[in-house]
Design a protein around this motif. Structure first.
Motif, mmCIF file in Angstrom:
data_model
loop_
_atom_site.group_PDB
_atom_site.id
_atom_site.type_symbol
_atom_site.label_atom_id
_atom_site.label_comp_id
_atom_site.label_asym_id
_atom_site.label_seq_id
_atom_site.Cartn_x
_atom_site.Cartn_y
_atom_site.Cartn_z
ATOM 1 N N ILE A 248 7.491 2.163 7.485
ATOM 2 C CA ILE A 248 6.768 2.314 6.223
ATOM 3 C C ILE A 248 7.432 1.404 5.199
ATOM 4 N N VAL A 249 6.636 0.486 4.649
ATOM 5 C CA VAL A 249 7.126 -0.492 3.674
ATOM 6 C C VAL A 249 6.633 -0.072 2.288
ATOM 7 N N ILE A 250 7.558 -0.040 1.336
ATOM 8 C CA ILE A 250 7.227 0.375 -0.028
ATOM 9 C C ILE A 250 7.464 -0.809 -0.969
ATOM 10 N N PRO A 251 6.405 -1.593 -1.240
ATOM 11 C CA PRO A 251 6.552 -2.739 -2.145
ATOM 12 C C PRO A 251 6.820 -2.309 -3.584
ATOM 13 N N ASP A 252 7.387 -3.210 -4.368
ATOM 14 C CA ASP A 252 7.674 -2.915 -5.778
ATOM 15 C C ASP A 252 6.410 -2.522 -6.534
ATOM 16 N N LYS A 253 5.290 -3.159 -6.236
ATOM 17 C CA LYS A 253 4.035 -2.841 -6.922
ATOM 18 C C LYS A 253 3.660 -1.374 -6.706
ATOM 19 N N PHE A 254 3.871 -0.873 -5.488
ATOM 20 C CA PHE A 254 3.565 0.527 -5.197
ATOM 21 C C PHE A 254 4.454 1.459 -6.017
ATOM 22 N N LYS A 255 5.700 1.090 -6.190
ATOM 23 C CA LYS A 255 6.647 1.935 -6.923
ATOM 24 C C LYS A 255 6.179 2.209 -8.347
ATOM 25 N N LYS A 256 5.455 1.270 -8.932
ATOM 26 C CA LYS A 256 4.924 1.464 -10.289
ATOM 27 C C LYS A 256 3.855 2.559 -10.294
ATOM 28 N N PHE A 257 2.984 2.546 -9.277
ATOM 29 C CA PHE A 257 1.961 3.600 -9.191
ATOM 30 C C PHE A 257 2.623 4.959 -8.969
ATOM 31 N N TYR A 258 3.630 4.991 -8.103
ATOM 32 C CA TYR A 258 4.348 6.232 -7.809
ATOM 33 C C TYR A 258 5.024 6.771 -9.074
ATOM 34 N N ALA A 259 5.623 5.883 -9.843
ATOM 35 C CA ALA A 259 6.333 6.295 -11.063
ATOM 36 C C ALA A 259 5.390 6.946 -12.074
ATOM 37 N N ASP A 260 4.110 6.580 -12.040
ATOM 38 C CA ASP A 260 3.132 7.129 -12.988
ATOM 39 C C ASP A 260 2.608 8.505 -12.583
ATOM 40 N N LEU A 261 2.939 8.957 -11.378
ATOM 41 C CA LEU A 261 2.459 10.262 -10.913
ATOM 42 C C LEU A 261 3.191 11.402 -11.627
ATOM 43 N N PRO A 262 2.498 12.511 -11.879
ATOM 44 C CA PRO A 262 3.205 13.710 -12.353
ATOM 45 C C PRO A 262 4.194 14.168 -11.267
ATOM 46 N N ASN A 263 5.238 14.850 -11.659
ATOM 47 C CA ASN A 263 6.283 15.245 -10.702
ATOM 48 C C ASN A 263 5.750 16.062 -9.536
ATOM 49 N N GLN B 162 4.141 -2.427 10.702
ATOM 50 C CA GLN B 162 4.516 -2.006 9.357
ATOM 51 C C GLN B 162 3.313 -1.419 8.623
ATOM 52 N N LEU B 163 3.492 -0.230 8.119
ATOM 53 C CA LEU B 163 2.493 0.408 7.270
ATOM 54 C C LEU B 163 2.926 0.136 5.830
ATOM 55 N N ARG B 164 2.170 -0.719 5.132
ATOM 56 C CA ARG B 164 2.530 -1.134 3.783
ATOM 57 C C ARG B 164 1.736 -0.315 2.773
ATOM 58 N N LEU B 165 2.433 0.447 1.948
ATOM 59 C CA LEU B 165 1.794 1.267 0.922
ATOM 60 C C LEU B 165 1.266 0.361 -0.181
ATOM 61 N N ARG B 166 0.063 0.661 -0.657
ATOM 62 C CA ARG B 166 -0.578 -0.168 -1.676
ATOM 63 C C ARG B 166 -0.630 0.542 -3.023
ATOM 64 N N LYS B 167 -1.334 1.675 -3.075
ATOM 65 C CA LYS B 167 -1.494 2.425 -4.328
ATOM 66 C C LYS B 167 -1.491 3.915 -4.032
ATOM 67 N N VAL B 168 -1.147 4.692 -5.041
ATOM 68 C CA VAL B 168 -1.269 6.141 -4.980
ATOM 69 C C VAL B 168 -1.757 6.595 -6.345
ATOM 70 N N GLY B 169 -2.708 7.523 -6.330
ATOM 71 C CA GLY B 169 -3.258 8.012 -7.587
ATOM 72 C C GLY B 169 -4.522 8.801 -7.345
ATOM 73 N N SER B 170 -5.276 9.012 -8.415
ATOM 74 C CA SER B 170 -6.522 9.768 -8.303
ATOM 75 C C SER B 170 -7.525 8.972 -7.471
ATOM 76 N N HIS B 171 -8.621 9.612 -7.137
ATOM 77 C CA HIS B 171 -9.644 8.954 -6.312
ATOM 78 C C HIS B 171 -10.131 7.641 -6.922
#
Length: 92
Positions: free
Chosen positions: A7-22, A77-86
């Protein structure tokens, strides 16, 4: 897709993750572990996104409460792209 894959976690993905509620971060952390252990687990609803065919296939998985994660597979490699609402499905 079956483990082992990396599982690869690019820097761009980390920004989306940081915006998530805890509480969503906690849910994501549990789901990503489950994805690694068993990508076929029904609670993940892991599947290719419509409109994205090989070689640029994008996958999505359910986190919870209307939140999704998008990713792509390159080799083993599974590269994470974004995480968030639909809403992230409009531009994965």
């Amino acid at each position: 897709m079956t483990p082992p894959f990396e599982i690869v976690i690019p820097d761009k993905f980390k920004k989306f993750y940081a915006d998530l509620p805890n509480h969503k971060k906690d849910a994501f952390d549990k789901k990503i572990q489950l994805l690694y252990q068993n990508p076929s687990h029904p609670s993940l609803d892991f599947k290719p996104m419509r409109g994205y065919k090989k070689p640029n296939r994008i996958y999505e998985a359910s986190i919870n409460g209307g939140y999704r994660c998008t990713m792509d597979m390159i080799g083993n490699q599974l590269r994470l792209r974004k995480v968030g609402s639909h809403d992230i499905e409009r531009n994965p």
